[in-house]
Design a protein around this motif. Structure first.
Motif, PDB file in Angstrom:
ATOM      1  N   TYR A   1       0.767  -1.143  -0.084  1.00 41.34           N
ATOM      2  CA  TYR A   1      -0.596   0.167   0.108  1.00 41.34           C
ATOM      3  C   TYR A   1       0.700   1.427   0.036  1.00 41.34           C
ATOM      4  CZ  TYR A   1      -4.062  -3.486   0.968  1.00 41.34           C
ATOM      5  OH  TYR A   1      -3.836  -3.899   1.592  1.00 41.34           O
ATOM      6  N   GLY A   2       2.118   1.020   0.339  1.00 42.36           N
ATOM      7  CA  GLY A   2       2.931   2.248  -0.106  1.00 42.36           C
ATOM      8  C   GLY A   2       3.338   2.926  -1.284  1.00 42.36           C
ATOM      9  N   THR A   3       2.937   4.147  -1.397  1.00 47.16           N
ATOM     10  CA  THR A   3       4.010   4.824  -1.899  1.00 47.16           C
ATOM     11  C   THR A   3       5.096   4.403  -2.554  1.00 47.16           C
ATOM     12  OG1 THR A   3       5.748   6.365  -0.842  1.00 47.16           O
ATOM     13  CG2 THR A   3       3.374   6.717  -0.977  1.00 47.16           C
ATOM     14  N   PRO A   4       5.483   5.450  -4.446  1.00 47.49           N
ATOM     15  CA  PRO A   4       6.999   4.707  -4.746  1.00 47.49           C
ATOM     16  C   PRO A   4       8.040   4.576  -3.832  1.00 47.49           C
ATOM     17  CG  PRO A   4       5.265   5.985  -6.947  1.00 47.49           C
ATOM     18  CD  PRO A   4       4.699   5.795  -4.743  1.00 47.49           C
ATOM     19  N   GLU A   5       7.880   5.770  -3.062  1.00 48.19           N
ATOM     20  CA  GLU A   5       9.209   6.146  -2.040  1.00 48.19           C
ATOM     21  C   GLU A   5       9.408   4.760  -1.004  1.00 48.19           C
ATOM     22  OE1 GLU A   5       6.830   8.574  -2.783  1.00 48.19           O
ATOM     23  OE2 GLU A   5       8.532   9.030  -4.812  1.00 48.19           O
ATOM     24  N   GLU A   6       8.044   4.335  -0.684  1.00 46.70           N
ATOM     25  CA  GLU A   6       8.356   3.866   0.369  1.00 46.70           C
ATOM     26  C   GLU A   6       8.668   1.993  -0.479  1.00 46.70           C
ATOM     27  OE1 GLU A   6       4.838   5.823   3.383  1.00 46.70           O
ATOM     28  OE2 GLU A   6       4.325   4.357   2.110  1.00 46.70           O
ATOM     29  N   LYS A   7       7.891   1.832  -1.705  1.00 44.70           N
ATOM     30  CA  LYS A   7       8.000   0.605  -1.887  1.00 44.70           C
ATOM     31  C   LYS A   7       9.481   0.347  -2.166  1.00 44.70           C
ATOM     32  CE  LYS A   7       3.282  -0.404  -3.892  1.00 44.70           C
ATOM     33  NZ  LYS A   7       2.514  -0.413  -5.040  1.00 44.70           N
ATOM     34  N   LYS A   8      10.141   1.309  -2.989  1.00 45.89           N
ATOM     35  CA  LYS A   8      11.022   1.116  -2.566  1.00 45.89           C
ATOM     36  C   LYS A   8      12.274   0.729  -1.706  1.00 45.89           C
ATOM     37  CE  LYS A   8      15.473   3.467  -4.701  1.00 45.89           C
ATOM     38  NZ  LYS A   8      16.034   4.527  -4.839  1.00 45.89           N
ATOM     39  N   ARG A   9      11.693   1.746  -0.360  1.00 50.72           N
ATOM     40  CA  ARG A   9      12.715   1.285   1.116  1.00 50.72           C
ATOM     41  C   ARG A   9      12.354  -0.283   1.344  1.00 50.72           C
ATOM     42  NH1 ARG A   9      11.101   6.636   3.537  1.00 50.72           N
ATOM     43  NH2 ARG A   9       9.480   5.087   4.971  1.00 50.72           N
ATOM     44  N   ALA A  10      10.999  -0.403   1.178  1.00 44.97           N
ATOM     45  CA  ALA A  10      10.670  -1.965   1.971  1.00 44.97           C
ATOM     46  C   ALA A  10      11.447  -2.428   0.823  1.00 44.97           C
ATOM     47  CB  ALA A  10       9.301  -2.008   1.553  1.00 44.97           C
ATOM     48  N   LYS A  11      11.344  -2.166  -0.355  1.00 45.91           N
ATOM     49  CA  LYS A  11      12.013  -3.872  -0.902  1.00 45.91           C
ATOM     50  C   LYS A  11      13.854  -3.648  -0.645  1.00 45.91           C
ATOM     51  CE  LYS A  11       9.669  -3.869  -5.317  1.00 45.91           C
ATOM     52  NZ  LYS A  11       9.392  -3.633  -6.748  1.00 45.91           N
ATOM     53  N   GLU A  12      14.065  -2.555  -0.580  1.00 44.49           N
ATOM     54  CA  GLU A  12      15.537  -2.429   0.102  1.00 44.49           C
ATOM     55  C   GLU A  12      15.642  -3.501   1.518  1.00 44.49           C
ATOM     56  OE1 GLU A  12      16.506   1.934  -0.216  1.00 44.49           O
ATOM     57  OE2 GLU A  12      17.203   1.781  -1.904  1.00 44.49           O
ATOM     58  N   SER A  13      14.637  -2.982   2.500  1.00 39.96           N
ATOM     59  CA  SER A  13      14.941  -3.902   4.001  1.00 39.96           C
ATOM     60  C   SER A  13      14.780  -4.711   3.511  1.00 39.96           C
ATOM     61  CB  SER A  13      13.467  -3.151   4.833  1.00 39.96           C
ATOM     62  OG  SER A  13      13.800  -1.511   4.662  1.00 39.96           O
ATOM     63  N   LEU A  14      13.772  -5.472   2.778  1.00 40.82           N
ATOM     64  CA  LEU A  14      13.403  -6.871   2.255  1.00 40.82           C
ATOM     65  C   LEU A  14      14.900  -7.238   2.164  1.00 40.82           C
ATOM     66  CD1 LEU A  14      11.283  -9.245   2.977  1.00 40.82           C
ATOM     67  CD2 LEU A  14      10.841  -8.760   0.349  1.00 40.82           C
ATOM     68  N   GLN A  15      15.281  -7.131   1.584  1.00 43.44           N
ATOM     69  CA  GLN A  15      16.679  -7.653   0.792  1.00 43.44           C
ATOM     70  C   GLN A  15      17.572  -8.077   2.619  1.00 43.44           C
ATOM     71  OE1 GLN A  15      18.217  -7.334  -2.606  1.00 43.44           O
ATOM     72  NE2 GLN A  15      16.438  -7.953  -4.075  1.00 43.44           N
TER      73      GLN A  15
END
Length: 66
Positions: free
Chosen positions: A10-24
Motif C-alpha cells: 500500500y505504500g507510495t513508490p518511495e515506500e515500496k522502494k525502501r521496503a524492497k531494500e529492507s526486505l533484501q
C-alpha cells in the motif's frame, strides 16, 4: 516483516522502494526461519489443500514479485 509487507502492498513508490531494500537486508534471516514444517502448520491451521501453499523452494517467495 508486517510493516515491510504493508509498505510493499500500500505504500507510495518511495515506500515500496525502501521496503524492497529492507526486505533484501533481512531476507537471509527470514529464509533461515521459514521451513517446510512452518508451511505444513499453516496448511493445517487454515485447512488449505496442499496445492494452495506449496513452497518447496522458499527462495521463490522473494523472487516472485521483485
Amino acid at each position: 516483516m508486517i510493516v515491510i509487507n504493508e509498505m510493499l502492498q500500500y505504500g507510495t513508490p518511495e515506500e515500496k522502494k525502501r521496503a524492497k531494500e529492507s526486505l533484501q537486508s533481512i531476507q537471509n534471516t527470514i529464509l533461515a526461519s521459514v521451513n517446510q514444517e512452518a508451511f505444513n502448520q499453516v496448511r493445517y491451521e487454515l485447512k488449505l489443500p496442499t496445492d494452495n501453499l506449496n513452497f518447496t523452494d522458499t527462495a521463490r517467495i522473494f523472487s516472485a514479485n521483485s
